[in-house]
Every structure is written in C-alpha cells, then in structure tokens.
Design a protein around this motif. Sequence first.
Motif, PDB file in Angstrom:
ATOM      1  N   LYS A 314      -8.608  -9.072  -2.775  1.00  0.00           N
ATOM      2  CA  LYS A 314      -8.748  -7.872  -3.606  1.00  0.00           C
ATOM      3  C   LYS A 314      -9.491  -6.749  -2.887  1.00  0.00           C
ATOM      4  CE  LYS A 314      -8.154  -9.763  -8.234  1.00  0.00           C
ATOM      5  NZ  LYS A 314      -8.676  -9.821  -9.614  1.00  0.00           N
ATOM      6  N   GLN A 315     -10.092  -7.078  -1.744  1.00  0.00           N
ATOM      7  CA  GLN A 315     -10.726  -6.033  -0.931  1.00  0.00           C
ATOM      8  C   GLN A 315      -9.703  -5.189  -0.178  1.00  0.00           C
ATOM      9  OE1 GLN A 315     -14.059  -5.161  -0.796  1.00  0.00           O
ATOM     10  NE2 GLN A 315     -14.092  -6.523  -2.564  1.00  0.00           N
ATOM     11  N   ALA A 316      -8.427  -5.607  -0.234  1.00  0.00           N
ATOM     12  CA  ALA A 316      -7.386  -4.916   0.519  1.00  0.00           C
ATOM     13  C   ALA A 316      -6.862  -3.670  -0.184  1.00  0.00           C
ATOM     14  CB  ALA A 316      -6.235  -5.874   0.802  1.00  0.00           C
ATOM     15  N   TYR A 317      -7.228  -3.457  -1.417  1.00  0.00           N
ATOM     16  CA  TYR A 317      -6.657  -2.324  -2.150  1.00  0.00           C
ATOM     17  C   TYR A 317      -7.582  -1.878  -3.265  1.00  0.00           C
ATOM     18  CZ  TYR A 317      -5.546  -5.706  -5.830  1.00  0.00           C
ATOM     19  OH  TYR A 317      -5.654  -6.670  -6.815  1.00  0.00           O
ATOM     20  N   THR A 318      -7.352  -0.661  -3.734  1.00  0.00           N
ATOM     21  CA  THR A 318      -8.009  -0.153  -4.933  1.00  0.00           C
ATOM     22  C   THR A 318      -6.959   0.551  -5.778  1.00  0.00           C
ATOM     23  OG1 THR A 318      -9.668   1.370  -5.824  1.00  0.00           O
ATOM     24  CG2 THR A 318      -8.703   1.958  -3.709  1.00  0.00           C
ATOM     25  N   THR A 319      -6.981   0.291  -7.068  1.00  0.00           N
ATOM     26  CA  THR A 319      -6.041   0.961  -7.969  1.00  0.00           C
ATOM     27  C   THR A 319      -6.682   2.173  -8.645  1.00  0.00           C
ATOM     28  OG1 THR A 319      -6.662  -0.526  -9.788  1.00  0.00           O
ATOM     29  CG2 THR A 319      -4.779  -1.180  -8.427  1.00  0.00           C
ATOM     30  N   ASP A 320      -7.915   2.494  -8.263  1.00  0.00           N
ATOM     31  CA  ASP A 320      -8.635   3.600  -8.913  1.00  0.00           C
ATOM     32  C   ASP A 320      -7.884   4.924  -8.808  1.00  0.00           C
ATOM     33  OD1 ASP A 320     -10.596   1.823  -9.554  1.00  0.00           O
ATOM     34  OD2 ASP A 320     -12.067   2.545  -8.099  1.00  0.00           O
ATOM     35  N   ILE A 321      -7.251   5.163  -7.665  1.00  0.00           N
ATOM     36  CA  ILE A 321      -6.618   6.458  -7.435  1.00  0.00           C
ATOM     37  C   ILE A 321      -5.280   6.562  -8.160  1.00  0.00           C
ATOM     38  CG2 ILE A 321      -5.509   7.861  -5.638  1.00  0.00           C
ATOM     39  CD1 ILE A 321      -7.874   7.155  -3.822  1.00  0.00           C
ATOM     40  N   VAL A 322      -4.526   5.461  -8.233  1.00  0.00           N
ATOM     41  CA  VAL A 322      -3.182   5.539  -8.840  1.00  0.00           C
ATOM     42  C   VAL A 322      -3.190   5.276 -10.345  1.00  0.00           C
ATOM     43  CG1 VAL A 322      -1.909   5.026  -6.739  1.00  0.00           C
ATOM     44  CG2 VAL A 322      -2.720   3.138  -8.180  1.00  0.00           C
ATOM     45  N   GLN A 323      -4.292   4.732 -10.864  1.00  0.00           N
ATOM     46  CA  GLN A 323      -4.354   4.491 -12.310  1.00  0.00           C
ATOM     47  C   GLN A 323      -4.245   5.814 -13.063  1.00  0.00           C
ATOM     48  OE1 GLN A 323      -7.937   2.245 -13.068  1.00  0.00           O
ATOM     49  NE2 GLN A 323      -6.858   0.312 -13.163  1.00  0.00           N
ATOM     50  N   GLY A 324      -3.304   5.883 -13.960  1.00  0.00           N
ATOM     51  CA  GLY A 324      -3.136   7.083 -14.758  1.00  0.00           C
ATOM     52  C   GLY A 324      -2.497   8.240 -14.042  1.00  0.00           C
TER      53      GLY A 324
END
Length: 329
Positions: A314-324
């Motif tokens: 899960k350290q390979a990605y973040t969904t913070d930017i694409v959420q919403g």
Amino acid sequence: MKMTSRLPLSCCVLGTLLLGAFSQAAQADEKIALLTSWYAQAEQGGYYQALATGIYKRYGLDVSIQSGGPQVNGMQLLLAKRADVIIGYDLQLLDAVQRGFPAKAIAAPFQFDPQGLLTHASVTSLDGLKGKTILVSSSGQSTWWPWLKAQYHLTDAQARPYTFNIQPFVADDNVAQQAYVSSEVFQAQKAGVKSNFFLFSEHGYPPYGGILIARPDLIASRKEALAKFVRASMEGWVSYLQNPAPGNALIKKDNPKMTDDLLAWGVSQIKQHHLIDGGDAATQGWGTMTDARWQKTRNFMVNAGLLKADTDWKQAYTTDIVQGLHVEP
C-alpha cells in the motif's frame, strides 16, 4: 554636476507598487517535468493534448514532456529529481517499493495495460501457444511473462529475446511476440501478415497501464500542483479522444518517425478496448485507482515470486489525489 531626481515621492511609491504587481502577474506557471515511458505516440496523447490546447496553462502549470525509450530508466531519473512525474507500471513500482525506493502512484490514466500477444492467424486462442517460440523483452520477463506462463502452462524454453523488431515474427509462422495493441499489431497488418492479437487484460492480467508516479516528498510539498496536473492531464485525454489533431502535431514534432495512420490506429484501439474509460473509470472518473485493483496485482506478483509477501504494497500508491476527481466526457 550631481543630478537629483525631480520625481515626487508619491510617483516613486506608485511605481514600486506597480512593479510589484506586474512581477506577481508575470510569475511563471508552476513547473512540472513529465517523463514518459516511451517515444512520443498515441499512448501519451492526452498529455500532449493538454500541452497543445493550453489545458495545463489554464491550471497555472508549465509542463514539459520528455520522451522515454528502451535505454531510459524512468525510476532512476525520478529519484534523481530529474523528473517530477514519470509514466510507469505498477509491477515495476511495487518492485521498487520492495527495494525501498521512495515512489508512489498518484493516478492510473490507463485502466488496462495495452500489452498483449501477437500471433499468426493459426493461433486462435492463448491455449494454442504450446510449441510456439515467444519473443519476450527483458522487462517482459519480470512482468507479463510469469503470468502468461503460469496461466497457460508454458515453459521458459519457449521464450526468446524480443528486440522491438517485428521482422522475426513476420518471417516465421511459429513465432508469437509481445505487442502493444496500438503499435506492433498495426505493423503486422502493414506487413500483410494475417495475425491475431490477445490483450492480456481481457484474459485476467490485473495491472493498470501507464500509471503516473511521483516521489512522496513531492506529493507532500506540492500536492495541490500535482492534483491540478492529474486533473488537467485527464481533461487532456478527454479532449484527445474527441479530436486528437492538436496533440498529434506535438507528438510528431517530438517523434518525427510517427505517422498519421499509426496515430489514428492507436486512438482507435484505445477507444475500442476502453483502456482509459473502462473499469472503475466508467463510474469513478478517468484516472481513478482502487485498493482492490492494486491488491489483485500484488497477489499476482506474490504468487509469481516477483514480490515478497511481507512487502507493504500500500506504500506504492495514494488515492488521495484521484478521489473525487470524476473527470469524464
């Protein structure tokens, strides 16, 4: 004789204020350097379109696009801070995280990998590969080949190096080779070879294709700029698939060997296989990523011996930017 200014103080103050205001207005847009994964082609069309049509500029961004290629190590250049964002692949990223490299995916413009297998017409399914010579690049050895080999009970003895030259395939009916739906398939048709193409994602291959990757320190310090970059890039893809002419002009400038017919073919295949607007993007917006998809890729890699089971995937990605984000036509 010493000269003295006859300008009143109020004019000097006004001039200073105006100069300050002008300097602020004239400040350059925020720079973002994008490194692609290959020479300029339709698979990067959305980024070139966003540049050509002023979408990046509208978001206050000064984006430069540098082409990758077989000799370009994108991850190395990202970590050396010679690029702010690179186009990469989830399998390589998960392996990089396993090695302790600081890199994270911030968006998945391609919901499916354009990678597949090009065969002669006599092969009507992937079950018909036994006894065939299969051309695999060095990167393919640690990505799609372990998946294909396990799924269809193939052996390493069948694999031979793929050097990005289609002639060995053209010359030998017993050869199958890796291919992008948007390039080598077209080359085979132009060569007059009757062939079939099997897109791996349509047969269960789980990774995304062409993800956007940045360094965690940049995500923390320039999150707003990266969010604008992702949104503008996806708007560029929407625009490109509607009218690719502006982006294609820049693509051909960066890659003079690119032809109009190959670009048109690439666009048609991106649309036909729903590489960008399919999967979760159909309901959550273009560029989206989900934990479920990443876990499928993680599970495949662990089962194939490509990733240690205890890697913090899960350290390979973040969904913070694409959420919403919800960019769509």
